[in-house]
Design an enzyme around this catalytic site. Structure first.
Site, short mmCIF file in Angstrom:
data_model
loop_
_atom_site.label_atom_id
_atom_site.label_comp_id
_atom_site.label_asym_id
_atom_site.label_seq_id
_atom_site.Cartn_x
_atom_site.Cartn_y
_atom_site.Cartn_z
N GLN A 153 49.57 -55.64 42.28
CA GLN A 153 50.84 -56.33 42.50
C GLN A 153 51.27 -57.06 41.22
O GLN A 153 50.48 -57.77 40.60
CB GLN A 153 50.71 -57.33 43.67
CG GLN A 153 52.01 -57.97 44.11
CD GLN A 153 53.03 -56.98 44.69
OE1 GLN A 153 52.68 -55.94 45.22
NE2 GLN A 153 54.29 -57.31 44.57
N ASP B 161 52.16 -46.43 42.71
CA ASP B 161 53.33 -47.22 42.32
C ASP B 161 54.24 -46.43 41.37
O ASP B 161 55.40 -46.79 41.17
CB ASP B 161 52.89 -48.50 41.59
CG ASP B 161 53.12 -49.75 42.40
OD1 ASP B 161 54.03 -49.75 43.26
OD2 ASP B 161 52.40 -50.74 42.17
N LYS C 110 52.58 -54.75 52.85
CA LYS C 110 52.10 -53.41 52.47
C LYS C 110 50.84 -53.05 53.26
O LYS C 110 50.71 -51.94 53.77
CB LYS C 110 51.82 -53.36 50.95
CG LYS C 110 53.10 -53.39 50.13
CD LYS C 110 52.87 -53.57 48.63
CE LYS C 110 54.21 -53.72 47.91
NZ LYS C 110 54.11 -53.94 46.47
#
Ligand code: GUN
Length: 284
Positions: free
Chosen positions: A97, A120, A53
């Site tokens: 995460q 997200d 990412k």
């Protein structure tokens, strides 16, 4: 019949070029889109994901910071860090995460992220917006799957879509997005009585379970479109998805490969969301 591949790498390349161009335009106006990625603990798969990412951000001209913390970081410390990032003007997107260590309440952490920085799309405000047809941030994996269907010009109206898996990250938002495009949607899961009876009726199948060979060729209607969200390993260590690619490619009309399918698209849509967060922050 041999299915056509929906190439997530090629589609990502096109979409990331557009992100890079829009990021350059924002930069010319004094705003560099910025993403903060938080990793707690040493989960090896998570380490690979966050590294990818951060690299993708750099390649597209986005600013990113990777904050890595030991597995014993307290929930309070993590919440404090998120609060700081919420008010950091250089950061437009915050990604924590998952999974988090067991002593940390993941939902509480997600809810601590400012909805305007929830790239997200996991915050309850983002989920609620999706549910009610309002626009916020879409979760990256289902968003990427929709882009893949769009890339082949697939019209979902009146089609039967079967989603295998009911996670908050993929299955549930995927079903809502397909519904928004006027598909008739069935969500299957571990308690579904006869999965094959469902998938055999499907024009589109999205497999998002996290288990090899959940879908085999005998379960697929000829000409169906198959999107494979899975990321697993064969016993000899090769990366594979949730579907039996070799068998199904002889039956389906389109199929996404693993690797090189949905995976790169997830990261691409994270870049898109981060860029859009920055664009929204710049809007009057
Ligand atoms: N863990 C697995 N997939 C994801 C994702 O898309 N976002 C975050 N934050 N964690 C994940």
């Amino acid at each position: 019949m041999t299915a056509e591949l929906i190439d997530g790498i090629a589609l990502s390349r096109t979409l990331r070029l557009d992100v890079a161009a829009r990021a350059a335009n924002l930069k010319a106006h004094g705003i560099t889109p910025g993403l903060a990625v938080i990793l707690v603990g040493e989960n090896p798969a998570s380490q690979v994901y966050v590294r990818n990412k951060v690299k993708a951000c750099a390649d597209a001209g986005l600013h990113s910071v990777l904050e890595q913390y030991p597995a014993d970081l307290s929930e309070a410390e993590l919440l404090k860090r998120i609060k700081f990032l919420n008010s950091d003007p250089a950061i437009h997107g915050i990604l924590v995460q998952l999974p988090l260590p067991a002593h940390i309440d993941a939902q509480k952490v997600i809810e601590a992220i400012a909805p305007l920085k929830d790239v997200d799309g996991f915050h309850i405000a983002s989920a609620g917006a999706l549910m009610t047809g309002n626009s916020a941030f879409l979760p990256c994996t289902p968003y990427g799957c929709m882009k893949m269907l769009e890339s082949i010009g697939y019209d979902l109206r009146g089609k039967h879509a079967v989603v295998i898996g009911r996670s908050n990250i993929v299955g549930k938002p995927m079903a809502l997005l397909l519904l928004q495009k006027n598909a008739t949607v069935t969500v299957c899961h571990s308690a579904t009585a006869n999965l094959k009876a469902m998938t055999l009726q499907a024009d589109v199948i999205v497999a998002a379970v996290g288990k090899r060979n959940v879908l085999t060729a005998d379960m697929v209607k000829p000409g169906a479109v198959v999107l494979d969200v899975g990321m697993n390993r064969t016993p000899d260590g090769k990366l594979c998805g949730d579907v039996d690619f070799d068998g199904i490619k002889e039956v389906a009309s389109f199929i996404t490969p693993v690797p090189g399918g949905v995976g790169p698209m997830t990261i691409t849509m994270l870049l898109v969301n981060t860029l859009e967060a920055a664009e929204r922050s710049a809007a009057p």
